[in-house]
Each structure stands twice: as C-alpha cells, then as structure tokens.
Motif scaffolding. Structure first.
Motif, PDB file in Angstrom:
ATOM      1  N   SER A  33      -3.962 -41.873 -19.541  1.00  0.00           N
ATOM      2  CA  SER A  33      -4.180 -43.005 -20.090  1.00  0.00           C
ATOM      3  C   SER A  33      -5.244 -43.164 -20.922  1.00  0.00           C
ATOM      4  CB  SER A  33      -4.218 -43.740 -18.572  1.00  0.00           C
ATOM      5  OG  SER A  33      -4.406 -45.176 -19.201  1.00  0.00           O
ATOM      6  N   ARG A  34      -6.514 -42.624 -20.704  1.00  0.00           N
ATOM      7  CA  ARG A  34      -7.727 -42.620 -21.343  1.00  0.00           C
ATOM      8  C   ARG A  34      -7.516 -42.074 -22.750  1.00  0.00           C
ATOM      9  NH1 ARG A  34     -10.035 -41.766 -16.258  1.00  0.00           N
ATOM     10  NH2 ARG A  34     -10.348 -39.575 -16.508  1.00  0.00           N
ATOM     11  N   TRP A  35      -6.860 -40.930 -22.728  1.00  0.00           N
ATOM     12  CA  TRP A  35      -6.461 -40.490 -24.288  1.00  0.00           C
ATOM     13  C   TRP A  35      -5.603 -41.320 -25.040  1.00  0.00           C
ATOM     14  CZ3 TRP A  35      -4.802 -34.806 -22.365  1.00  0.00           C
ATOM     15  CH2 TRP A  35      -6.084 -34.117 -21.953  1.00  0.00           C
ATOM     16  N   GLU A  36      -4.659 -41.820 -24.239  1.00  0.00           N
ATOM     17  CA  GLU A  36      -3.676 -42.843 -24.970  1.00  0.00           C
ATOM     18  C   GLU A  36      -4.493 -44.200 -25.694  1.00  0.00           C
ATOM     19  OE1 GLU A  36      -0.032 -43.504 -23.802  1.00  0.00           O
ATOM     20  OE2 GLU A  36       0.477 -41.526 -23.649  1.00  0.00           O
ATOM     21  N   ASN A  37      -5.571 -44.494 -24.687  1.00  0.00           N
ATOM     22  CA  ASN A  37      -6.448 -45.691 -25.331  1.00  0.00           C
ATOM     23  C   ASN A  37      -7.345 -45.643 -26.125  1.00  0.00           C
ATOM     24  OD1 ASN A  37      -4.705 -47.510 -23.518  1.00  0.00           O
ATOM     25  ND2 ASN A  37      -5.799 -47.109 -21.639  1.00  0.00           N
ATOM     26  N   VAL A  40     -11.540 -41.892 -24.546  1.00  0.00           N
ATOM     27  CA  VAL A  40     -11.807 -40.422 -24.389  1.00  0.00           C
ATOM     28  C   VAL A  40     -10.953 -39.632 -25.060  1.00  0.00           C
ATOM     29  CG1 VAL A  40     -12.120 -38.631 -22.688  1.00  0.00           C
ATOM     30  CG2 VAL A  40     -12.471 -40.888 -22.030  1.00  0.00           C
ATOM     31  N   ASN A  41     -11.801 -38.509 -25.696  1.00  0.00           N
ATOM     32  CA  ASN A  41     -11.078 -37.650 -26.560  1.00  0.00           C
ATOM     33  C   ASN A  41     -10.911 -36.384 -25.693  1.00  0.00           C
ATOM     34  OD1 ASN A  41     -10.548 -38.752 -29.098  1.00  0.00           O
ATOM     35  ND2 ASN A  41     -12.732 -38.696 -29.607  1.00  0.00           N
ATOM     36  N   PRO A  42      -9.897 -35.555 -25.670  1.00  0.00           N
ATOM     37  CA  PRO A  42      -9.785 -34.359 -25.047  1.00  0.00           C
ATOM     38  C   PRO A  42     -10.693 -33.340 -25.395  1.00  0.00           C
ATOM     39  CG  PRO A  42      -7.935 -34.546 -26.607  1.00  0.00           C
ATOM     40  CD  PRO A  42      -8.687 -35.829 -26.771  1.00  0.00           C
ATOM     41  N   THR A  43     -10.934 -32.221 -24.587  1.00  0.00           N
ATOM     42  CA  THR A  43     -11.632 -31.001 -24.999  1.00  0.00           C
ATOM     43  C   THR A  43     -10.622 -30.258 -25.690  1.00  0.00           C
ATOM     44  OG1 THR A  43     -10.724 -29.942 -23.232  1.00  0.00           O
ATOM     45  CG2 THR A  43     -12.676 -30.911 -22.511  1.00  0.00           C
ATOM     46  N   LYS A  44     -11.495 -29.136 -26.429  1.00  0.00           N
ATOM     47  CA  LYS A  44     -10.811 -28.303 -27.376  1.00  0.00           C
ATOM     48  C   LYS A  44      -9.734 -27.510 -26.534  1.00  0.00           C
ATOM     49  CE  LYS A  44     -14.546 -27.616 -30.930  1.00  0.00           C
ATOM     50  NZ  LYS A  44     -15.454 -26.838 -31.413  1.00  0.00           N
ATOM     51  N   LYS A  45      -9.933 -27.140 -25.283  1.00  0.00           N
ATOM     52  CA  LYS A  45      -8.954 -26.546 -24.524  1.00  0.00           C
ATOM     53  C   LYS A  45      -7.695 -27.384 -24.364  1.00  0.00           C
ATOM     54  CE  LYS A  45      -8.228 -24.182 -20.143  1.00  0.00           C
ATOM     55  NZ  LYS A  45      -8.704 -23.872 -18.964  1.00  0.00           N
ATOM     56  N   ALA A  46      -7.918 -28.903 -24.088  1.00  0.00           N
ATOM     57  CA  ALA A  46      -6.939 -29.511 -23.881  1.00  0.00           C
ATOM     58  C   ALA A  46      -6.089 -29.911 -25.077  1.00  0.00           C
ATOM     59  CB  ALA A  46      -7.512 -30.984 -23.017  1.00  0.00           C
TER      60      ALA A  46
END
Length: 64
Positions: A33-37, A40-46
């Motif tokens: 949800s936070r990524w789609e909004n 927050v940006n994901p880590t490089k690993k994610a």
C-alpha cells in the motif's frame, strides 16, 4: 515510470489484489500500500525481487 506505477501495472496485469501481491513478494500488505501510494520507495533488494517476479510472469517493465 515511477515504481508505484510499475507496481500498479503489474498487479493489474496479473489481476492480483494488494494482499496477493504482498504474499508473492514476501512483504506485508501495508508495504504494498505504501509503495503504491508513493509514500515509500522499496529497497534495492525489494526492487530486484519485484523485477524478477515480473520477468517470471512475462510482464515487461522498463528498468531504470
């Protein structure tokens, strides 16, 4: 294309709920949800895990 747009695109292409995608990527529902909004940006690993998931499911995502 921002990460959030890539995530929404892939999820729509596979007809997955946020919860289903969270399970596939081994992250929590609030994380998706936070990524789609765009909060927050994901880590490089994610990001790497997400791109591998897309490749496995034949979804073309432009890598930056």
């Amino acid at each position: 294309m921002e990460f959030k747009d890539k995530l929404i695109f892939a999820r729509a292409k596979l007809d997955l709920s946020q919860s289903e995608l969270a399970r596939e990527l081994n992250v929590s529902l609030p994380t998706i949800s936070r990524w789609e909004n765009g909060k927050v940006n994901p880590t490089k690993k994610a990001t790497f895990v997400f791109l591998q998931f897309c490749k496995k499911n034949n979804i073309e995502i432009e890598e930056e």
